[in-house]
Design an enzyme around this catalytic site. Structure first.
Site, PDB file in Angstrom:
ATOM      1  N   ASN A 257      48.995  41.376  29.169  1.00 37.61           N
ATOM      2  CA  ASN A 257      48.630  42.795  29.172  1.00 37.61           C
ATOM      3  C   ASN A 257      47.112  42.873  29.324  1.00 37.61           C
ATOM      4  O   ASN A 257      46.377  42.663  28.368  1.00 37.61           O
ATOM      5  CB  ASN A 257      49.091  43.438  27.844  1.00 37.61           C
ATOM      6  CG  ASN A 257      48.687  44.891  27.739  1.00 37.61           C
ATOM      7  OD1 ASN A 257      48.231  45.494  28.715  1.00 37.61           O
ATOM      8  ND2 ASN A 257      48.864  45.465  26.554  1.00 37.61           N
TER       9      ASN A 257
ATOM     10  N   LYS B 188      45.382  45.425  29.886  1.00 38.84           N
ATOM     11  CA  LYS B 188      44.855  46.722  29.409  1.00 38.84           C
ATOM     12  C   LYS B 188      43.922  47.321  30.469  1.00 38.84           C
ATOM     13  O   LYS B 188      44.248  47.220  31.656  1.00 38.84           O
ATOM     14  CB  LYS B 188      44.193  46.541  28.035  1.00 38.84           C
ATOM     15  CG  LYS B 188      45.155  45.843  27.059  1.00 38.84           C
ATOM     16  CD  LYS B 188      44.718  45.842  25.633  1.00 38.84           C
ATOM     17  CE  LYS B 188      45.742  45.079  24.792  1.00 38.84           C
ATOM     18  NZ  LYS B 188      45.479  45.115  23.377  1.00 38.84           N
TER      19      LYS B 188
ATOM     20  N   HIS C 260      53.288  51.025  23.696  1.00 35.12           N
ATOM     21  CA  HIS C 260      52.228  50.182  23.125  1.00 35.12           C
ATOM     22  C   HIS C 260      51.468  50.978  22.055  1.00 35.12           C
ATOM     23  O   HIS C 260      51.225  52.166  22.219  1.00 35.12           O
ATOM     24  CB  HIS C 260      51.271  49.713  24.225  1.00 35.12           C
ATOM     25  CG  HIS C 260      50.349  48.637  23.753  1.00 35.12           C
ATOM     26  ND1 HIS C 260      49.246  48.910  22.986  1.00 35.12           N
ATOM     27  CD2 HIS C 260      50.401  47.290  23.885  1.00 35.12           C
ATOM     28  CE1 HIS C 260      48.654  47.765  22.679  1.00 35.12           C
ATOM     29  NE2 HIS C 260      49.327  46.762  23.219  1.00 35.12           N
TER      30      HIS C 260
ATOM     31  N   SER D 250      46.930  39.069  18.900  1.00 33.04           N
ATOM     32  CA  SER D 250      45.989  37.950  18.736  1.00 33.04           C
ATOM     33  C   SER D 250      46.600  36.584  19.057  1.00 33.04           C
ATOM     34  O   SER D 250      46.296  35.589  18.394  1.00 33.04           O
ATOM     35  CB  SER D 250      45.398  37.960  17.323  1.00 33.04           C
ATOM     36  OG  SER D 250      44.606  39.120  17.131  1.00 33.04           O
TER      37      SER D 250
ATOM     38  N   GLU E 214      54.816  43.859  17.631  1.00 34.53           N
ATOM     39  CA  GLU E 214      53.360  43.793  17.644  1.00 34.53           C
ATOM     40  C   GLU E 214      52.801  44.515  16.424  1.00 34.53           C
ATOM     41  O   GLU E 214      52.593  45.741  16.471  1.00 34.53           O
ATOM     42  CB  GLU E 214      52.815  44.472  18.899  1.00 34.53           C
ATOM     43  CG  GLU E 214      53.198  43.797  20.191  1.00 34.53           C
ATOM     44  CD  GLU E 214      52.115  44.000  21.248  1.00 34.53           C
ATOM     45  OE1 GLU E 214      51.579  43.001  21.734  1.00 34.53           O
ATOM     46  OE2 GLU E 214      51.782  45.147  21.551  1.00 34.53           O
TER      47      GLU E 214
ATOM     48  N   GLY F 228      44.205  42.476  18.718  1.00 33.44           N
ATOM     49  CA  GLY F 228      42.775  42.372  19.004  1.00 33.44           C
ATOM     50  C   GLY F 228      41.911  42.077  17.796  1.00 33.44           C
ATOM     51  O   GLY F 228      40.689  42.234  17.853  1.00 33.44           O
TER      52      GLY F 228
ATOM     53  N   GLU G 200      48.454  51.172  21.279  1.00 30.02           N
ATOM     54  CA  GLU G 200      47.215  51.853  21.689  1.00 30.02           C
ATOM     55  C   GLU G 200      47.534  53.223  22.288  1.00 30.02           C
ATOM     56  O   GLU G 200      46.770  54.172  22.124  1.00 30.02           O
ATOM     57  CB  GLU G 200      46.430  50.961  22.670  1.00 30.02           C
ATOM     58  CG  GLU G 200      45.750  49.816  21.923  1.00 30.02           C
ATOM     59  CD  GLU G 200      45.515  48.559  22.722  1.00 30.02           C
ATOM     60  OE1 GLU G 200      45.670  48.570  23.957  1.00 30.02           O
ATOM     61  OE2 GLU G 200      45.170  47.534  22.088  1.00 30.02           O
TER      62      GLU G 200
HETATM   63  P1  PGA Z   1      45.813  41.045  21.776  1.00 31.78           P
HETATM   64  O1  PGA Z   1      46.662  42.261  22.345  1.00 31.78           O
HETATM   65  O2  PGA Z   1      46.480  39.771  22.267  1.00 31.78           O
HETATM   66  O3  PGA Z   1      44.451  41.236  22.321  1.00 31.78           O
HETATM   67  O4  PGA Z   1      45.859  41.135  20.283  1.00 31.78           O
HETATM   68  C1  PGA Z   1      48.061  42.221  22.375  1.00 31.78           C
HETATM   69  C2  PGA Z   1      48.592  43.537  22.873  1.00 31.78           C
HETATM   70  O5  PGA Z   1      47.978  44.562  22.604  1.00 31.78           O
HETATM   71  O6  PGA Z   1      49.630  43.589  23.544  1.00 31.78           O
END
Ligand code: PGA
Length: 253
Positions: free
Chosen positions: A12, A14, A96, A216, A170, A176, A98
């Site tokens: 992903n 983003k 997601h 992460s 998740e 992140g 976010e």
């Molecule tokens: P990350 O993001 O690996 O940077 O923690 C995962 C995600 O948001 O799908």
């Protein structure tokens, strides 16, 4: 058993990288770094505008990071599932955190998006997970359960066979942040997800479901989630922006 089936690693990206040239270079590094494995599916989810130029091959497929629930119409700024398909996507990340946080995406919208994806032959990757506050209040199971049930409202088991539908656990506090749950915590979440699916549909559908972990993930901890927690795949954000790190994760399989 679910653990034996093909693993899926999803990148992903983003809202990155900032230009298509950088995206192309990232893809080149990933492509040259990965060894072929028959037991593996790689899906890259770049910003939607890069999709048509990405040229998937036998090593990787493409996904979109979001879709709108209507197929067409006056919805300024949105991308429909049919448009996503035409851009080259075969998968769609839906719900997601976010988007739930920054764009107020609700469980009801997530449900409509899943239906739109399924109707248009896009494989949904449904993201669910709790906040740190919810975790600290012991509400993880409640959140997983309500997000999953709402997302699948009025969707039949025939619409979500294992090859067409994925659930990514998740935890929001792990995205992140460099913080990760233990493999036991991830395994419990996956067990709960299967239990809910068995309740909504049946045992076979639950056993066959591919469950991913995201939050992460790095080359260092990926195997813990795949082997120790028994995940069927990973959803990788930050580490997928580093081509050699992403290839390292993929090559663990
Ligand atoms: P990350 O993001 O690996 O940077 O923690 C995962 C995600 O948001 O799908």
């Amino acid at each position: 058993m679910p653990n034996q089936k093909q693993k899926i690693i999803i990148a992903n990206w983003k809202m990155n990288p900032a230009s298509f040239i950088e995206a192309e270079n990232l893809l080149k590094t990933i492509k040259s770094g990965i060894k072929k494995s028959d037991n593996l599916k790689i899906v890259i989810c770049p910003p939607a505008v890069y999709l048509p130029k990405m040229k998937p091959n036998s090593n990787f497929d493409l996904g979109i990071q979001n879709i709108f629930w209507e197929d067409k119409g006056a919805y300024t700024g949105e991308i429909s599932a049919p448009i996503a398909k035409k851009l080259g996507a075969n998968y769609a990340i839906i719900g997601h955190s976010e988007r739930r946080i920054y764009l107020n995406e609700t469980d009801e919208m997530v449900n409509k998006k899943i239906k739109a994806a399924l109707k248009n032959n896009l494989k949904p990757i449904l993201c669910i997970g709790e906040t740190l506050e919810e975790k600290n209040q012991d509400k993880t199971s409640e959140i997983i359960s309500s997000q999953l049930k709402s997302a699948l409202k009025n969707i039949s088991k025939f619409q979500v066979p294992s090859s067409k539908f994925y659930v990514a656990y998740e935890p929001i506090w792990a995205i992140g942040t460099g913080e990760t749950p233990t493999s036991n915590e991830v395994m419990s979440a996956a067990l709960l997800i299967r239990k809910i699916i068995a309740g909504l549909y049946d045992r076979q559908t639950a056993d066959n479901l591919s469950i991913l972990y995201g939050g992460s993930v790095t080359g260092k901890n990926a195997l813990d989630f795949l082997d120790n927690a028994g995940m069927n795949g990973l959803l990788v954000g930050g580490a997928s922006l580093n081509g050699s790190e992403f290839a390292r994760i993929v090559n663990l399989i």
